[in-house]
Write a protein that holds these residues in place. Structure first.
Motif, PDB file in Angstrom:
ATOM      1  N   LEU A 262       0.812  -1.212   0.000  1.00  0.00           N
ATOM      2  CA  LEU A 262       0.000   0.000   0.000  1.00  0.00           C
ATOM      3  C   LEU A 262       0.852   1.272   0.000  1.00  0.00           C
ATOM      4  CD1 LEU A 262      -2.780  -0.974   2.560  1.00  0.00           C
ATOM      5  CD2 LEU A 262      -2.834  -1.131   0.058  1.00  0.00           C
ATOM      6  N   ALA A 263       2.139   1.144   0.289  1.00  0.00           N
ATOM      7  CA  ALA A 263       3.019   2.310   0.321  1.00  0.00           C
ATOM      8  C   ALA A 263       3.794   2.497  -0.983  1.00  0.00           C
ATOM      9  CB  ALA A 263       3.998   2.201   1.491  1.00  0.00           C
ATOM     10  N   LEU A 264       3.485   1.728  -2.005  1.00  0.00           N
ATOM     11  CA  LEU A 264       4.150   1.879  -3.298  1.00  0.00           C
ATOM     12  C   LEU A 264       3.627   3.148  -3.962  1.00  0.00           C
ATOM     13  CD1 LEU A 264       6.065   0.710  -5.431  1.00  0.00           C
ATOM     14  CD2 LEU A 264       4.123  -0.598  -6.315  1.00  0.00           C
ATOM     15  N   GLU A 265       4.530   4.007  -4.370  1.00  0.00           N
ATOM     16  CA  GLU A 265       4.158   5.278  -4.991  1.00  0.00           C
ATOM     17  C   GLU A 265       4.751   5.372  -6.389  1.00  0.00           C
ATOM     18  OE1 GLU A 265       5.391   8.497  -2.495  1.00  0.00           O
ATOM     19  OE2 GLU A 265       4.263   7.753  -0.772  1.00  0.00           O
ATOM     20  N   TYR A 266       4.137   6.210  -7.208  1.00  0.00           N
ATOM     21  CA  TYR A 266       4.621   6.451  -8.562  1.00  0.00           C
ATOM     22  C   TYR A 266       4.965   7.921  -8.683  1.00  0.00           C
ATOM     23  CZ  TYR A 266       4.866   6.105 -13.637  1.00  0.00           C
ATOM     24  OH  TYR A 266       5.295   6.119 -14.928  1.00  0.00           O
ATOM     25  N   ALA A 267       6.207   8.208  -9.037  1.00  0.00           N
ATOM     26  CA  ALA A 267       6.643   9.596  -9.176  1.00  0.00           C
ATOM     27  C   ALA A 267       7.740   9.686 -10.226  1.00  0.00           C
ATOM     28  CB  ALA A 267       7.158  10.130  -7.837  1.00  0.00           C
ATOM     29  N   ALA A 268       7.663  10.679 -11.069  1.00  0.00           N
ATOM     30  CA  ALA A 268       8.688  10.950 -12.078  1.00  0.00           C
ATOM     31  C   ALA A 268       8.986   9.734 -12.959  1.00  0.00           C
ATOM     32  CB  ALA A 268       9.965  11.466 -11.417  1.00  0.00           C
TER      33      ALA A 268
END
Length: 105
Positions: free
Chosen positions: A53-59
């Protein structure tokens, strides 16, 4: 094998999973298929199985939210120190920078 669509990607393609042991590239495969031991221990509503749940998508790449901004996921901690101190501790615990640890497809 397709990686499940995660919020924040806006339909863009993630990098292709590198070979086991190669430098990580932010493909998100490992975290989208199975959470590490950090997030489920600290996030009370985290499921026992499945993606993190803490996987993020950035750049244009996936990143660990527990490393990037732990205070966002642990709001009871004071932000003025948590992100700097805990980020380094979590990165070390997860072996960040040691290369891809997901089995080859």
């Amino acid at each position: 094998m397709a990686i499940p669509l995660l919020d924040g990607t806006a339909g863009t393609r993630s990098p292709v999973k590198p070979a086991h042991g190669s430098p990580r590239n932010g493909c998100g495969y490992c975290c989208s298929t199975q959470a590490c031991l950090v997030a489920p221990d600290w996030l009370p509503d985290h499921p026992k199985e499945g993606g993190c749940l803490a996987l993020e998508y950035a750049a244009g790449r996936f990143v660990c939210g527990m490393i990037r901004r732990p205070s966002h996921y642990m709001p009871d901690l004071p932000n003025d120190w948590a992100d700097g101190v805990l980020s380094d501790m979590i990165a070390t615990a997860l072996g960040a920078g040691r290369g891809c640890d997901a089995d080859d497809l």
